[in-house]
Design an enzyme around this catalytic site. Structure first.
Site, PDB file in Angstrom:
ATOM      1  N   GLU A   1     -10.871   4.624  -3.407  1.00  0.00           N
ATOM      2  CA  GLU A   1      -9.502   4.357  -3.839  1.00  0.00           C
ATOM      3  C   GLU A   1      -9.580   3.571  -5.156  1.00  0.00           C
ATOM      4  O   GLU A   1      -9.899   2.387  -5.157  1.00  0.00           O
ATOM      5  CB  GLU A   1      -8.752   3.542  -2.782  1.00  0.00           C
ATOM      6  CG  GLU A   1      -7.293   3.367  -3.142  1.00  0.00           C
ATOM      7  CD  GLU A   1      -6.530   2.529  -2.130  1.00  0.00           C
ATOM      8  OE1 GLU A   1      -7.135   1.611  -1.525  1.00  0.00           O
ATOM      9  OE2 GLU A   1      -5.328   2.771  -1.964  1.00  0.00           O
TER      10      GLU A   1
ATOM     11  N   GLU B   1      -0.578  -0.620   7.186  1.00  0.00           N
ATOM     12  CA  GLU B   1      -0.405   0.277   6.029  1.00  0.00           C
ATOM     13  C   GLU B   1      -1.594   0.040   5.127  1.00  0.00           C
ATOM     14  O   GLU B   1      -1.684  -1.009   4.477  1.00  0.00           O
ATOM     15  CB  GLU B   1       0.878  -0.070   5.268  1.00  0.00           C
ATOM     16  CG  GLU B   1       2.153   0.128   6.045  1.00  0.00           C
ATOM     17  CD  GLU B   1       2.312   1.522   6.569  1.00  0.00           C
ATOM     18  OE1 GLU B   1       1.855   2.479   5.903  1.00  0.00           O
ATOM     19  OE2 GLU B   1       2.862   1.674   7.665  1.00  0.00           O
TER      20      GLU B   1
ATOM     21  N   CYS C   1      -1.065   2.338  -3.317  1.00  0.00           N
ATOM     22  CA  CYS C   1      -1.839   3.089  -2.324  1.00  0.00           C
ATOM     23  C   CYS C   1      -1.480   4.572  -2.305  1.00  0.00           C
ATOM     24  O   CYS C   1      -2.281   5.388  -1.883  1.00  0.00           O
ATOM     25  CB  CYS C   1      -1.685   2.462  -0.941  1.00  0.00           C
ATOM     26  SG  CYS C   1       0.023   2.241  -0.476  1.00  0.00           S
TER      27      CYS C   1
END
Ligand code: ADP
Length: 498
Positions: free
Chosen positions: A391, A255, A289
């Site tokens: 990110e 993940e 995330c």
């Protein structure tokens, strides 16, 4: 006002191996990100201790994997109950070491318990099947069984829930496991040791060992009994772990990072979109995330959205997560603030405009040593600015404009990542069509948190491999065996004829 005083540690902050606390090798200082104060010195494992933990899990494998699924599931459901009974103390500890507001910590504790409940139930639903054989005298028996010992590695943003998702699935499948929590947040993980024991988990079934990441990846990958490596972390870490795993042909479940688009369609309820966007970005201060990293809005309604978002950002309460009514806490550490600031500064240099920043925490003397980043709204952001294509793990809302919906979809997909996306609009057919065009693992339509234990959560592209939750989460820890069997002989009488 302090909500309640911090809990005293009720467990030893040291590795948990074979059902007991073991001395580690050296200490990890655990600090409260909201104040900079030292909370505890936790001990970490070195290579020898990591191997000892794996050996413990190897020993526990045969009895645990052979135990009935009903028994295994029953223990996991009891873990859920015990977590919920202890929710206040666990949530306060979580706020203390991670920084998130108490209400969000409580939500995480409940979310963690839900995975033990769900996989406690799913443990009983591991079915095989029988398939036809080309030879009429034979048949194929397709069996599912635990894949082996699992190595679980988790990050600091959801230090309890990320562990719970993996542990509950692995143990339900009949695997034993070694859990390596992030070194920033070892306490909430170590608190689970005594709780699992109280639920009746046999010694050795789950070991909890804070340890350095790279070392753990190598030790897990090199140990012949570890069969599954499950990581939640950055895409770079996932890639490093895959390289390690390749040597021993280990299964990986990853993940990883995301760069979620938040697409506001022309007919969207702007007030709803703004409210959800702000909640999503303040949730764990954007260190998630699945947080929205790029807000795409039609240029004709951009100003209306910007005004609504700015008003809500400025009204948010930013502060110590143990205070009442806090919407956003600090970032995990000072370097995280510098990283976010670097992206924001470079965007401003490239022409982005700061709409607002909420620096309300600056007035509180007790927070001067903390790692807060002001919730910030940026407009005139371009796709190639790092604030939109990297990110950004922080409470920054980059607003980009588009003219036509297909253009928004194309730009939303123009990223190596593919984890989550959000679509806001009143025409649900259009929302559905847009959602189906997005290269991601999960889409929230007019919803900012579409995550629960019942559904599989996992990314595509650079966001990962595999899924957590749902029935799919269990399959990450199961392997398949096919047995080609002669059919039992029908005997002399035909059981169907009268
Ligand atoms: P973050 O930036 O959120 O800390 P990381 O990907 O660095 O995310 O860390 C997630 C988890 O992965 C942590 O427990 C960390 O210790 C661990 N980790 C870091 N590097 C490696 C690696 N090379 N192999 C295995 N685990 C690692």
């Amino acid at each position: 006002m302090i909500l309640k005083s911090a809990p005293e540690l009720w467990f030893d902050p040291v590795p948990w191996i074979d059902g007991k606390s073991c001395s580690g090798t050296n200490a990890i200082p655990v600090c409260n990100p909201a104040t900079g104060e030292l909370i505890a010195l936790a001990e970490r494992a070195d290579e020898k201790l990591l191997n000892l933990a794996i050996e413990g899990a190897v020993k526990a494998f045969a009895p645990w994997s052979n135990a009935s699924a009903v028994l295994r599931g029953g223990i996991l459901k009891l873990v859920a109950t015990l977590i919920l009974e202890d929710r206040d103390r666990l949530a306060r500890l979580l706020t203390l070491e991670q920084g998130k507001p108490y209400a969000q910590a409580l939500g995480e504790v409940q979310y963690a318990a839900s995975f033990f409940q769900w996989f406690g139930e799913e443990a009983r639903r591991v079915y095989g099947r029988i398939a036809p054989h080309a030879d009429s005298g034979r048949e194929y028996w397709i069996e599912k069984g635990p894949a082996g010992v699992a190595g679980l590695i988790t990050p600091w943003n959801f230090p309890l829930a990320q562990g719970a998702k993996k542990i509950a699935a692995a143990l339900a499948a009949g695997c034993t496991a070694v859990w390596k929590p992030a070194e920033r947040t070892p306490l909430i993980a170590l608190a689970m040791g005594p709780l699992l024991r109280e639920a009746g988990l046999p010694d050795g079934v789950l070991q909890i060992v804070p340890a350095p990441g790279r070392l753990t990846g190598r030790v897990f990958a090199d140990h012949r009994s570890i069969r599954v490596l499950s990581l939640t972390g950055s895409t770079a870490t996932g890639s490093d772990l895959m390289v390690e795993a390749a040597r021993g042909i280990k299964r990986v479940s990853l993940e990883l990072g995301g760069n979620a688009p938040f697409i506001v369609l022309p007919d969207a309820d702007i007030e709803l979109a703004a409210e959800h966007l702000v909640r999503l970005k303040l949730f764990v201060s954007g260190q998630v995330c699945v947080t929205a990293n790029r807000v795409f809005v039609p240029s004709s309604i951009e100003s209306t959205l910007v005004d609504a978002v700015a008003e809500k950002i400025l009204a948010a309460r930013v502060g110590n997560g143990l205070w009442e009514g806090i919407d956003a806490g600090p970032l995990i550490h000072a370097q995280a603030c510098q990283g976010v600031d670097g992206c924001v500064d470079s965007a401003i240099r490239q022409g982005a405009q700061v709409v607002c920043r909420n620096q309300s925490y600056l007035s509180d003397a007790s927070l001067q040593q903390a790692s807060f980043y002001p919730p910030t709204v940026l407009r005139r952001v371009q796709d190639d600015m790092s604030v939109a294509c990297d990110e950004v793990f922080g409470p920054v809302i980059p607003i980009l404009t588009y003219e036509k919906v297909p253009e928004a979809i194309r730009r939303a997909n123009a990223t190596p990542y593919g984890l989550a996306a959000y679509v806001y609009g009143r025409d649900l057919s259009l929302c559905r069509a847009v959602a189906s065009s997005l290269q991601v693992g999960i889409v929230g339509v007019n919803e900012w948190r579409p995550l629960t234990a019942e559904i599989p959560f996992g990314g595509v592209k650079a966001s990962g491999i595999g899924a957590e939750g749902g029935e799919e989460g269990l399959h990450e820890f199961l392997s398949t065996r096919v047995i080609s069997m002669p059919k039992p002989s029908p005997g002399s009488s035909d059981p169907i004829s009268p």
